[in-house]
Design an enzyme around this catalytic site. Structure first.
Site, PDB file in Angstrom:
ATOM      1  N   GLU A  43      -6.939   1.146  -4.581  1.00 40.88           N
ATOM      2  CA  GLU A  43      -6.979   0.996  -3.133  1.00 40.88           C
ATOM      3  C   GLU A  43      -8.362   0.553  -2.626  1.00 40.88           C
ATOM      4  OE1 GLU A  43      -5.580   4.843  -2.141  1.00 40.88           O
ATOM      5  OE2 GLU A  43      -3.525   4.410  -2.781  1.00 40.88           O
ATOM      6  N   ASP A  85       0.878  -1.172   0.000  1.00 42.04           N
ATOM      7  CA  ASP A  85       0.000   0.000   0.000  1.00 42.04           C
ATOM      8  C   ASP A  85       0.913   1.220   0.000  1.00 42.04           C
ATOM      9  OD1 ASP A  85      -1.756   2.064   0.421  1.00 42.04           O
ATOM     10  OD2 ASP A  85      -2.457   1.385   2.385  1.00 42.04           O
ATOM     11  N   ASP A  90     -12.903   5.614   1.187  1.00 44.57           N
ATOM     12  CA  ASP A  90     -11.483   5.556   1.546  1.00 44.57           C
ATOM     13  C   ASP A  90     -10.940   6.965   1.764  1.00 44.57           C
ATOM     14  OD1 ASP A  90      -8.792   5.177   1.827  1.00 44.57           O
ATOM     15  OD2 ASP A  90      -8.505   4.061  -0.027  1.00 44.57           O
ATOM     16  N   LYS A 136       3.456  11.366  -3.259  1.00 35.56           N
ATOM     17  CA  LYS A 136       2.492  10.678  -4.124  1.00 35.56           C
ATOM     18  C   LYS A 136       1.606  11.666  -4.877  1.00 35.56           C
ATOM     19  CE  LYS A 136      -1.086   7.106  -3.621  1.00 35.56           C
ATOM     20  NZ  LYS A 136      -1.688   6.193  -2.629  1.00 35.56           N
TER      21      LYS A 136
END
Length: 601
Positions: free
Chosen positions: A174, A24, A196, A77
């Site tokens: 994800e 992850d 999420d 990211k």
């Protein structure tokens, strides 16, 4: 899917397990795990499964995970797959924008790195952590990405893994990874929303799960909405209302904000006597309500895109540490009245799903699981007149392939430019060009006679290959698309919204362009015919009559009025009927001239 192994039952051969992990790769924290014998083992560093996705410079090298270094870089990211132009408005520490460079750079200790290089350092560090626990080198990995990562961002993630020496089995979203964890553990069947909310990004997906098949029906998200934004709001409130914290370093102040947030997950009051802070749950809810309400709005839009009704959804799966907030659960219940699934650790559920998928794809498991993600935007090609011809539609499950047949516009055309586009609009100028290539050596046939098959193939990672083949000679050319444009979820959603708002306008635009192309094709065909045999088959008056009709059609084209173009085109066809008939008769006559009747019958 795992392959079926065929062997002699009398021969008990032990097959060696490969060390395949799930990763992850998070904005704030990253995790790495392995699944073995139905158990997921999440590897820890410094007694924590959450390894901070921060990079700093120490003792002559880049160091991952040191949150105490004041000069560390975090949230890298957010830059993955974006160009310098894309992120010019982003507030990012130590960001270097060089107009001569396509990729933005981040300065660390007087050296400059791009997001791919820094992400590869995080991935390498994660594998080293896992290897230290197992005393074995990582063979392969499944890596998770936000559901709304586009082709370029996925490609950047894959390149980062390759630089780190990782064999990537699959990139999966994800939310889908989280659904895999719940689907395997609880044997769930039905429709689910995956909510999420991580440290830096928010994703929501609507999934259908049945007999081991996971299908993403729709996805939405925001790459700049997460727990970090909540921490920022708390920090600003502390600075405005509690004087003792104003002299604190930025890192320490942020840690206090996080501690308050975590305390209020279960308690109604958070107190810090050192700085005279008293912070209530009501105050936190008031501060963060606009952010959480924004996520609720995105959930509603995702459900609408999935074509499901609220009562067709079985559960909402909560993912990401920030999803523990009580206000989130309260607003989800108030707006949807759907059961919440939150008994798995929201911080680790994504890596659990990735580890499960890694075990399946590596061949370590006999389980059978099919995972289907979807395309966020339609893919197609540019056709004559600047029109978009969609080949693969938005929300099509991947991997997938589709093809369409096209032809040439002019007589003797031997080359064709294939411009691959992404978007929902009919006008290609309103879409994104992903790349182009030329199909050459097309047989020099009459316009409309050639048959060119254009095939789109999207693999399980969402990466696209386009090929074009001329059927009569089997000449084929292909291109692997590595897009030069990074699209954020907001940009993607804006494109979809604009497509919906301007649907009628786009419909009229397409009708107009199609009539324009038809008219131009008719003029071209008739003028080429006149050059060939007009003087032989027609009188001067007849030629002038046809030319007059052509002139009226040109005037109609200049007006861009659909009805005028349509009527002028019909008038030209009617005017040329006698000419078409004479050409046909002349062709038949030349065909049978000098031949015996038996040769013809």
């Amino acid at each position: 899917m795992a392959l079926i192994q065929i062997s002699d039952p009398e021969n008990k051969i032990e097959t060696k397990r490969v060390f395949s992990v799930g990763i992850d790769l998070g904005t704030t924290n990253s995790l790495i795990a392995e699944r073995n014998n139905q158990e997921v083992n999440i590897f820890s560093e410094n007694d924590s499964q959450l390894i901070p996705s921060v990079i700093s410079y120490s003792h002559g090298k880049l160091v991952v995970g040191d949150t105490n270094n004041l000069h560390s870089i975090s949230s890298i990211k957010r830059l993955m797959g974006l160009t310098s132009k894309d992120i010019s408005e982003i507030d990012f520490d130590n960001l270097v924008i060089d107009s001569s460079k396509e990729t933005p750079l981040v300065a660390i200790n007087d050296k400059k790195y791009n997001a791919v290089e820094l992400s590869s350092e995080i991935l390498k560090h994660l594998c080293n952590v896992a290897s230290a626990h197992k005393n074995q080198v990582v063979d392969s990995a499944v890596i998770t990405v936000p559901a709304y990562f586009n082709d370029m961002q996925r490609q950047a993630t894959k390149i980062a893994a390759e630089i780190a020496g990782i064999n990537v089995l699959r990139l999966i979203s994800e939310p889908t990874a989280a659904a895999i964890a719940y689907g395997i553990d609880d044997k769930q069947k039905g429709n689910f929303v995956v909510y999420d909310l991580g440290g830096g990004t928010f994703d929501v997906s609507v999934l259908s799960i049945h007999r081991g098949v996971f299908k993403v029906l729709s996805t939405k998200g925001d790459t700049h909405l997460g727990g970090d934004d909540i921490d920022y709001l708390v920090t600003e409130y502390l600075l405005d209302n509690f004087p003792k914290v104003r002299a604190l370093p930025k890192v320490e102040l942020k840690n206090i904000s996080k501690k308050i947030k975590h305390t209020l997950l279960k308690n109604d009051i958070a107190i810090d006597t050192k700085y005279d802070i008293k912070f209530s749950i009501d105050k936190l809810n008031l501060l963060i309500n606009p952010l959480i309400s924004k996520t609720i709005k995105i959930v509603k839009e995702a459900i609408k895109d999935s074509s499901l009704e609220h009562n067709n959804i079985d559960s909402i799966i909560l993912v990401g540490g920030s999803s523990r907030l009580r206000l989130i659960k309260k607003l989800l219940q108030e707006n949807f009245s759907i059961k919440l699934l939150d008994h798995l650790n929201p911080d680790t559920v994504v890596v659990q799903g990735a580890a499960i998928q890694a075990e399946l794809l590596s061949g370590n498991s006999r389980d059978d699981l099919l995972l289907l993600d979807v395309l966020p935007l339609s893919l197609g090609v540019e056709t004559y007149g600047g029109l978009s011809e969609k080949v693969v539609l938005r929300n099509t499950p991947i991997p997938t392939s589709a093809s369409k047949t096209f032809t040439t516009f002019k007589d003797g055309q031997t080359k064709m430019m294939i411009n691959v586009i992404q978007g929902e609009r009919e006008d290609i100028s309103e879409c994104i060009s992903l790349g182009d290539f030329i199909l050459s050596d097309i047989p020099p046939l009459v316009a409309g006679s050639a048959r060119i098959d254009v095939k789109f193939q999207v693999d399980a990672d969402g990466l696209l290959t386009v090929s074009a083949k001329e059927k009569t000679i089997n000449k084929e050319t292909s291109i692997e698309i590595k897009p030069s444009h990074g699209l954020t979820p907001e940009m993607i959603q804006d494109m979809i919204n604009l497509s919906n708002i301007r649907a009628e306008e786009d419909k009229n635009f397409r009708v107009q362009k199609e009539h324009l192309v038809e008219a131009e094709r008719a003029i071209y065909a008739i003028e080429e015919a006149l050059k060939e045999d007009g003087k032989e088959l027609l009188t001067e008056a007849e030629i002038n009559k046809i030319k007059n009709s052509i002139s009226k059609l040109r005037d109609a084209i200049a007006s861009k009025e659909v009805d005028l173009i349509k009527n002028a085109n019909l008038h030209l066809e009617k005017t040329c009927e006698f000419y078409v008939e004479r050409r046909m008769n002349n062709s038949i006559k030349s065909l049978i001239a000098g031949k015996d009747i038996n040769d013809i019958i």
